[in-house]
Motif scaffolding. Structure first.
Motif, PDB file in Angstrom:
ATOM      1  N   GLY A  56       0.852  -1.188   0.102  1.00 53.67           N
ATOM      2  CA  GLY A  56      -0.149   0.090   0.094  1.00 53.67           C
ATOM      3  C   GLY A  56       0.800   1.149   0.012  1.00 53.67           C
ATOM      4  N   GLY A  57       2.126   1.215  -0.231  1.00 55.63           N
ATOM      5  CA  GLY A  57       2.924   2.443  -0.411  1.00 55.63           C
ATOM      6  C   GLY A  57       3.785   2.634   1.011  1.00 55.63           C
ATOM      7  N   ARG A  58       3.714   1.869   1.923  1.00 59.63           N
ATOM      8  CA  ARG A  58       4.572   1.985   3.077  1.00 59.63           C
ATOM      9  C   ARG A  58       6.118   1.294   3.078  1.00 59.63           C
ATOM     10  NH1 ARG A  58       0.247   1.314   6.659  1.00 59.63           N
ATOM     11  NH2 ARG A  58       1.180  -0.694   7.271  1.00 59.63           N
ATOM     12  N   CYS A  59       7.214   1.999   3.770  1.00 60.03           N
ATOM     13  CA  CYS A  59       8.325   1.175   3.953  1.00 60.03           C
ATOM     14  C   CYS A  59       8.190   0.590   5.245  1.00 60.03           C
ATOM     15  CB  CYS A  59       9.308   2.107   3.768  1.00 60.03           C
ATOM     16  SG  CYS A  59      10.914   1.115   4.172  1.00 60.03           S
ATOM     17  N   GLU A  60       8.152  -0.855   5.414  1.00 60.16           N
ATOM     18  CA  GLU A  60       8.055  -1.424   6.536  1.00 60.16           C
ATOM     19  C   GLU A  60       9.534  -2.434   6.801  1.00 60.16           C
ATOM     20  OE1 GLU A  60       5.319  -1.991   8.453  1.00 60.16           O
ATOM     21  OE2 GLU A  60       3.700  -1.523   7.375  1.00 60.16           O
ATOM     22  N   GLY A 122      19.879  -1.461 -15.814  1.00 59.13           N
ATOM     23  CA  GLY A 122      19.763  -0.181 -16.381  1.00 59.13           C
ATOM     24  C   GLY A 122      19.253   0.618 -15.154  1.00 59.13           C
ATOM     25  N   LEU A 123      18.531   0.356 -14.126  1.00 58.21           N
ATOM     26  CA  LEU A 123      17.959   1.429 -13.231  1.00 58.21           C
ATOM     27  C   LEU A 123      19.180   1.723 -12.459  1.00 58.21           C
ATOM     28  CD1 LEU A 123      15.740   3.025 -12.443  1.00 58.21           C
ATOM     29  CD2 LEU A 123      15.136   1.123 -10.718  1.00 58.21           C
ATOM     30  N   LEU A 124      19.947   0.801 -12.015  1.00 55.75           N
ATOM     31  CA  LEU A 124      21.108   1.263 -11.248  1.00 55.75           C
ATOM     32  C   LEU A 124      21.979   1.994 -11.915  1.00 55.75           C
ATOM     33  CD1 LEU A 124      21.888  -2.552  -9.743  1.00 55.75           C
ATOM     34  CD2 LEU A 124      21.213  -0.425  -8.430  1.00 55.75           C
ATOM     35  N   ARG A 125      22.416   1.752 -13.222  1.00 55.57           N
ATOM     36  CA  ARG A 125      23.202   2.552 -13.916  1.00 55.57           C
ATOM     37  C   ARG A 125      22.719   4.065 -14.090  1.00 55.57           C
ATOM     38  NH1 ARG A 125      23.669  -0.683 -17.726  1.00 55.57           N
ATOM     39  NH2 ARG A 125      25.610  -1.392 -17.090  1.00 55.57           N
ATOM     40  N   ALA A 126      21.412   4.368 -13.945  1.00 51.58           N
ATOM     41  CA  ALA A 126      20.763   5.650 -14.280  1.00 51.58           C
ATOM     42  C   ALA A 126      20.806   6.281 -12.713  1.00 51.58           C
ATOM     43  CB  ALA A 126      19.306   5.602 -14.643  1.00 51.58           C
ATOM     44  N   GLU A 165      17.057   6.385  -3.908  1.00 49.13           N
ATOM     45  CA  GLU A 165      16.319   6.566  -5.175  1.00 49.13           C
ATOM     46  C   GLU A 165      16.101   5.336  -5.696  1.00 49.13           C
ATOM     47  OE1 GLU A 165      15.689   9.541  -5.804  1.00 49.13           O
ATOM     48  OE2 GLU A 165      14.826   9.593  -7.754  1.00 49.13           O
ATOM     49  N   PHE A 166      16.960   4.369  -5.853  1.00 52.29           N
ATOM     50  CA  PHE A 166      16.582   3.233  -6.568  1.00 52.29           C
ATOM     51  C   PHE A 166      15.407   2.556  -6.108  1.00 52.29           C
ATOM     52  CE2 PHE A 166      17.086  -1.378  -6.362  1.00 52.29           C
ATOM     53  CZ  PHE A 166      17.080  -1.613  -7.853  1.00 52.29           C
ATOM     54  N   LEU A 167      15.482   2.249  -4.819  1.00 45.64           N
ATOM     55  CA  LEU A 167      14.150   1.673  -4.284  1.00 45.64           C
ATOM     56  C   LEU A 167      12.797   2.355  -4.594  1.00 45.64           C
ATOM     57  CD1 LEU A 167      15.874   0.429  -0.674  1.00 45.64           C
ATOM     58  CD2 LEU A 167      15.292  -0.923  -2.784  1.00 45.64           C
ATOM     59  N   ASP A 168      12.783   3.812  -4.506  1.00 45.66           N
ATOM     60  CA  ASP A 168      11.845   4.572  -4.818  1.00 45.66           C
ATOM     61  C   ASP A 168      11.479   4.196  -6.285  1.00 45.66           C
ATOM     62  OD1 ASP A 168      11.416   5.761  -2.520  1.00 45.66           O
ATOM     63  OD2 ASP A 168      12.048   7.834  -3.065  1.00 45.66           O
ATOM     64  N   ARG A 169      12.127   4.113  -7.182  1.00 48.69           N
ATOM     65  CA  ARG A 169      11.874   4.179  -8.632  1.00 48.69           C
ATOM     66  C   ARG A 169      11.680   2.687  -8.769  1.00 48.69           C
ATOM     67  NH1 ARG A 169      14.577   8.348 -12.356  1.00 48.69           N
ATOM     68  NH2 ARG A 169      15.092   9.838 -10.761  1.00 48.69           N
ATOM     69  N   TYR A 170      12.299   1.619  -8.165  1.00 45.50           N
ATOM     70  CA  TYR A 170      12.197   0.400  -8.593  1.00 45.50           C
ATOM     71  C   TYR A 170      10.783  -0.251  -8.428  1.00 45.50           C
ATOM     72  CZ  TYR A 170      12.484  -4.895  -9.003  1.00 45.50           C
ATOM     73  OH  TYR A 170      12.095  -6.160  -9.467  1.00 45.50           O
ATOM     74  N   THR A 171      10.355   0.392  -6.958  1.00 45.43           N
ATOM     75  CA  THR A 171       9.115  -0.070  -6.440  1.00 45.43           C
ATOM     76  C   THR A 171       7.929   0.729  -6.719  1.00 45.43           C
ATOM     77  OG1 THR A 171       9.329   1.260  -4.351  1.00 45.43           O
ATOM     78  CG2 THR A 171      10.170  -0.876  -4.234  1.00 45.43           C
ATOM     79  N   ARG A 205       7.850   1.333  -1.817  1.00 45.11           N
ATOM     80  CA  ARG A 205       7.064   0.212  -1.692  1.00 45.11           C
ATOM     81  C   ARG A 205       7.785  -0.941  -0.954  1.00 45.11           C
ATOM     82  NH1 ARG A 205       2.130  -1.233  -5.209  1.00 45.11           N
ATOM     83  NH2 ARG A 205       3.843  -0.656  -7.078  1.00 45.11           N
ATOM     84  N   LEU A 206       8.478  -0.969   0.229  1.00 40.34           N
ATOM     85  CA  LEU A 206       9.468  -1.992   0.547  1.00 40.34           C
ATOM     86  C   LEU A 206       9.027  -2.568   1.744  1.00 40.34           C
ATOM     87  CD1 LEU A 206      12.428  -3.076  -0.012  1.00 40.34           C
ATOM     88  CD2 LEU A 206      13.232  -1.152   1.497  1.00 40.34           C
ATOM     89  N   MET A 207       9.153  -4.079   1.767  1.00 45.73           N
ATOM     90  CA  MET A 207       9.203  -4.605   3.077  1.00 45.73           C
ATOM     91  C   MET A 207      10.420  -5.196   3.225  1.00 45.73           C
ATOM     92  SD  MET A 207       6.804  -7.632   4.361  1.00 45.73           S
ATOM     93  CE  MET A 207       7.224  -8.747   5.910  1.00 45.73           C
ATOM     94  N   TRP A 208      11.188  -4.870   4.344  1.00 45.82           N
ATOM     95  CA  TRP A 208      12.667  -5.219   4.756  1.00 45.82           C
ATOM     96  C   TRP A 208      12.560  -6.284   5.877  1.00 45.82           C
ATOM     97  CZ3 TRP A 208      17.457  -1.773   3.657  1.00 45.82           C
ATOM     98  CH2 TRP A 208      18.667  -2.638   3.800  1.00 45.82           C
ATOM     99  N   LEU A 209      12.806  -7.552   5.594  1.00 48.49           N
ATOM    100  CA  LEU A 209      12.918  -8.445   6.447  1.00 48.49           C
ATOM    101  C   LEU A 209      14.304  -8.766   7.201  1.00 48.49           C
ATOM    102  CD1 LEU A 209      10.607 -11.452   5.963  1.00 48.49           C
ATOM    103  CD2 LEU A 209      10.636 -10.022   7.721  1.00 48.49           C
ATOM    104  N   ALA A 210      14.464  -8.520   8.336  1.00 48.98           N
ATOM    105  CA  ALA A 210      16.242  -8.655   8.728  1.00 48.98           C
ATOM    106  C   ALA A 210      16.010  -9.469   9.938  1.00 48.98           C
ATOM    107  CB  ALA A 210      16.667  -7.326   8.930  1.00 48.98           C
TER     108      ALA A 210
END
Ligand SMILES: Nc1ncnc2c1ncn2[C@@H]1O[C@H](COP(=O)(O)OP(=O)(O)O)[C@@H](O)[C@H]1O
Ligand SMILES: [Mg+2]
Length: 321
Positions: A56-60, A122-126, A165-171, A205-210
């Protein structure tokens, strides 16, 4: 269910990473090869709620905490296996002596993500060229030549900015489940990255399980301990602390593996007592009991016949049954 994982080996202080695993099929299939999963319903539903939040758009950020053998990895696999249509990138830390490689689990996950999705490099390169250069096999000879073949000296702040920035764009296109395991062995910069990504006001839109072992981070005074407390105070993370199996869960485990013993209360009680309900020990003892039962089909297996020695990192327990 696309799910990605990786294990790696480094060959120099820079970033030569040889990926040896985990293609999607292998990881996805691992779940079906596993023995039945026991308990943890509440913990799994907390993970599902967090995933819904990420979608739904949160970083968890979710910590999975517990001693060795308690079932952190199994829990992650069960959770990933229960999701449909998820992109999951996994990396893990390895025990090391001296300073660990910067960002090892994240680079591992990123490398796996690149193998899975050809648009990632490609996204990483950019937007995150410093990260791309940490994965030299993904950069062109020209890009590497510009740097004289050496890993670039990039400031830590730049690395943080680029990853955000990468995570924002990828997700933007799909949510991402990022799994980093055994962070009690992680380097300081990985912890700083987790802290940064969790605090920033992006639209990731990331869930980081650690996962980590709480006793280790306390004893080692690992930076994870401080970051975890601060994020928790600010309500910016959740923690799933795994307990040992209860007697009922041990009975369920036995029922799944040797139904004839599931109602033998004495056996269940002894197994629970002698293993402290630690899933690793329960699994280890039960596989011995099952093997004996297969050899002597006429006699019911006795726990008293089985002696299993189990060494689990700092914990060294001998189970004489
Ligand atoms: N909930 C569970 N149900 C069934 N088996 C489990 C469960 N949790 C752990 N196990 C088993 O216990 C052993 C140790 O689990 P693991 O996930 O490797 O522990 P950790 O990652 O915490 O060190 C594995 O054999 C695993 O399959
Ligand atoms: Mg594990």
């Amino acid at each position: 269910m696309p799910a990605i994982g990786a294990s790696s080996k480094r060959s120099r202080a820079g970033i030569a990473v040889v990926n040896s695993l985990a293609n999607l099929a292998a990881f996805a299939a691992s779940d079906s090869r596993q023995a039945p999963f026991i308990g943890r319903e509440e913990e799994l539903s907390r993970l599902h709620r967090a995933w819904d939040g990420a979608c739904g758009g949160r970083c968890e950020l979710i910590w999975i905490a517990g001693e060795p053998g308690i079932g952190k990895t199994r829990m992650v696999e069960q959770f990933v296996g229960s999701l449909s249509d998820v992109v999951c990138a996994r990396g893990h830390c390895v025990e090391h002596y001296g300073t660990g490689e910067p960002y090892l689990p994240v680079l591992e996950a990123l490398a796996a993500l690149c193998r899975f999705d050809s648009s990632v490099s490609g996204l990483l390169r950019a937007v995150a060229p410093s990260w791309l250069l940490q994965l030299p096999w993904l950069s062109s000879a020209e890009e590497r030549d510009v740097r004289g073949g050496e890993a670039p000296r990039v400031g830590v702040d730049q690395m943080l900015l680029e990853m955000g920035e990468f995570l924002d764009r990828y997700t933007q296109a799909r949510p991402l489940l990022l799994v980093t395991e055994d962070l009690h062995w992680s380097d300081r910069l990985t912890i700083q990255l987790i802290d940064y990504i969790t605090r920033r006001r992006g639209s990731t839109r990331l869930m980081w399980l650690a996962s980590f072992r709480p006793a280790d981070v306390i004893v080692l005074d690992h930076p994870l301990n401080r970051v975890r407390h601060e994020l928790r105070l600010n309500g910016m993370c959740k923690e799933v602390l795994l307990d040992a199996f209860s007697e009922i869960e041990v009975a369920n485990y036995v029922g799944e593996h040797l139904p004839s013993l599931a109602s033998d209360e004495g056996f269940i009680r002894a197994l629970h007592e002698r293993t402290d309900g630690l899933p690793l020990f329960v699994a280890s003892l039960m596989s011995e009991v099952v093997a004996r039962a297969a050899r002597n089909a006429d006699e019911p297996p006795q726990l008293a016949d089985v002696a299993v020695q189990t060494k689990c990192n700092r914990h060294h327990r001998t189970l004489h049954c």
